[in-house]
Scaffold this motif. Structure first.
Motif, short mmCIF file in Angstrom:
data_model
loop_
_atom_site.label_atom_id
_atom_site.label_comp_id
_atom_site.label_asym_id
_atom_site.label_seq_id
_atom_site.Cartn_x
_atom_site.Cartn_y
_atom_site.Cartn_z
N SER A 205 0.83 -1.21 0.00
CA SER A 205 0.00 0.00 0.00
C SER A 205 0.86 1.25 0.00
N HIS A 209 0.74 4.09 -2.84
CA HIS A 209 0.55 5.52 -2.56
C HIS A 209 1.61 6.35 -3.27
N GLU A 226 -7.58 6.87 -7.59
CA GLU A 226 -8.06 5.63 -6.98
C GLU A 226 -7.70 4.43 -7.85
N CYS A 242 -9.68 -4.38 -0.99
CA CYS A 242 -9.17 -3.26 -0.21
C CYS A 242 -9.74 -3.33 1.19
N CYS A 246 -11.92 3.51 -0.98
CA CYS A 246 -10.85 4.50 -1.12
C CYS A 246 -11.40 5.92 -0.98
N CYS A 248 -10.37 9.47 -2.00
CA CYS A 248 -9.46 10.22 -2.89
C CYS A 248 -9.99 11.64 -2.99
N ASN A 266 -15.55 10.24 -5.54
CA ASN A 266 -14.19 10.49 -6.05
C ASN A 266 -14.22 10.96 -7.52
N MET A 280 -6.16 5.27 1.59
CA MET A 280 -6.37 4.01 0.88
C MET A 280 -5.49 2.93 1.49
N THR A 292 -2.93 7.11 5.06
CA THR A 292 -3.33 8.37 4.44
C THR A 292 -2.09 9.22 4.15
#
Length: 508
Positions: A205, A209, A226, A242, A246, A248, A266, A280, A292
């Motif tokens: 993750s 990111h 996303e 997930c 998410c 976003c 989003n 996410m 985050t």
């Protein structure tokens, strides 16, 4: 990770012994509890796994994900199972659904019972329609078999877990109160094998990111960010699920705490000058992550973004530096609030005494959510409020998902934030006792700012804690990575950037 390489990771094999260890810990805890209460250490723990669900009245099957307590104890991917554990012997039993012959035509091979025994490393496997017969014949030596069923309240959702139900259950004595608090407490402390899976979910993750951070540009849509994340964790990380929907959020959407839902999907266009708040986390083998990152869409922090971002980063780092066994998490929440209020006062957004602001609960105006939550098989893992621990009533504190003292082995999120939420600012402006602390001329400059959140997943160790998340956090690190620098930054680059950042601060 080099900028040219999409991933340095590969999905790891997860030993099924992880779940056998979870069962062993539950059996030990139940034996201790029954012994302490003068009850014989026997009976069967019986759980019902999840069932596949269709979309409303249609035949469209939603992608199945196992019920979390069942996943914790058995690691079973498939729907329709039951599982039992004999407290006296520690033996484990799975009950598989008896599938119709045409399952092989539409869904694939019908696995033999021996497949499930070998795959999930249990002692015995039978069919679901044999539960009554098997339990009576194999575990009735001391009279009518006694079943410990899972029933209890989730303190985050307010919902209750579903106790196992099957044809013939009325033939057995059942207990609905003992199992839930004991099994929940087992989930609070992570084993080394569990921690390794959570670390992998964090690794992939964090990497995803960074990919989002590098590819974000003005003119894109939030859902494209996303999509980049979802693609990376599945394509390179093997994460089909997930941990949560998410978030976003860009621009003023970043002040919407749970943005990204069906009514706010989003879908905003990214603008030059926006702050982005990307919340996410991928799930791998049931275990999740929750991360985050906040950063400027154009890759360069402006002066307002630096002020708010560094206020939150100061809170984030202060909490992590204080975390260790015995520390109360509500105290950590207040520490984060104080750090943010002090930063806002320093920048003349607020005025007056910070102690008075704390007493007035002004921290909740800027951070209305709790500092964090337990993390594991569920994003909001259970156990935050065990029996006897009451949820606080004050603003902000009432949103805490736990006020427990930290224990070695916990995994918990640290996610302070600072948001400019119109509803809360309007309310406080109309309250003279609180309004006096605000420099409204300065506050108005931030009304459309949105918000910043920085979230890491943290493991509590014997002496302190370990941050499982590996994302750029300093403003200069973020700018470098968004400009294409590798992550982690080379030591020489980090030293130079930190020095230049210190010079620019001194000049500003």
């Amino acid at each position: 990770m080099a900028a040219s390489s999409p991933s340095s990771l590969a999905p790891p094999a997860v030993p099924i012994e992880l779940h056998a260890g979870n069962r062993d810990r539950l059996v030990a805890a139940l034996r201790d509890h029954l012994s302490a209460s003068g009850r014989p250490p026997r009976g069967l723990v019986l759980l019902q796994g999840g069932d596949e669900q269709t979309r409303y009245c249609t035949d469209h099957l939603e992608l199945f994900r196992q019920e979390s307590y069942f996943a914790y104890l058995f690691g079973v991917r498939e729907p329709g199972f039951y599982g039992a554990i004999d407290i006296a012997s520690g033996q484990s039993i799975l009950f598989a659904p008896r599938l119709p012959a045409d399952y092989a035509v539409w869904m694939g091979e019908i696995k033999a019972l021996s497949y499930f025994r070998d795959t999930y490393k249990v002692d015995m496997v039978f069919y679901v329609d044999e539960i009554t017969h098997v339990v009576q014949d194999s575990f009735g030596d001391h009279g009518k078999p006694f079943l410990f069923l899972l029933y209890g309240k989730n303190t985050d959702s307010g919902n209750f877990s579903k106790p196992a139900s099957f044809e013939g259950i009325e033939k057995f004595d059942t207990d609905l109160s003992t199992l839930h608090p004991i099994l929940t407490e087992c989930r609070v402390i992570k084993s080394d094998l569990e921690l390794a899976v959570i670390q992998y979910a964090n690794d992939i993750s964090s990497e995803a990111h960074i990919q989002v951070m590098r590819q974000a540009r003005p003119g894109m849509k939030e859902y494209q960010l996303e999509s980049i994340f979802l693609h990376h964790v599945y394509m390179y990380g093997g994460c089909r699920h997930c941990s949560y929907t998410c978030i976003c959020a860009t621009g003023d959407n970043s002040a919407v705490l749970h943005y990204g839902h069906a009514a706010a999907p989003n879908d905003r266009t990214l603008n030059d000058g926006d702050i982005a708040l990307m919340d996410m986390g991928a799930e791998y083998h049931f275990y999740g992550s929750d991360i985050t990152c906040s950063y400027p869409i154009n890759g360069k922090f402006n002066s307002s973004q630096i002020i708010i971002y560094n206020a939150v980063l100061k809170a984030h780092n202060a909490v992590i530096s204080h975390m260790r066994p015995g520390v109360n998490y509500m105290d950590m929440h207040k520490l984060a609030e104080r750090a943010i209020l002090e930063s806002l006062r320093k920048e003349q957004i607020l005025q007056g005494d910070v102690d008075d602001m704390m007493a007035q609960r002004l921290g909740a105006v800027f951070m209305p959510h709790g500092l964090g939550h337990l993390l594991g098989i569920d994003t909001h893992d259970p156990g935050g409020y065990p029996e006897g621990l009451e949820r606080p009533k004050e603003p902000g504190l009432s949103s805490l998902r736990t006020t427990r003292e930290l224990k070695e082995g916990m995994v918990i999120t640290v996610e302070p934030g600072c948001y400019f939420i119109d509803t809360l600012l309007t309310k406080v402006r109309n309250d003279p006792s609180s309004s006096k602390f605000f420099n409204w001329q300065e506050v108005e400059k931030y009304r459309s700012f949105g918000g910043v959140r920085i979230e890491s997943d943290v493991y509590v160790t014997a002496q302190g804690c370990r941050n499982l998340t590996n994302c750029p956090r300093e403003t200069w690190e973020i700018e470098a990575v968004m400009a294409g620098a590798p992550w982690p930054l080379p030591a020489s680059s980090s030293t130079l950037a930190a020095s230049e950042n210190g010079v620019s601060k001194a000049l500003s």
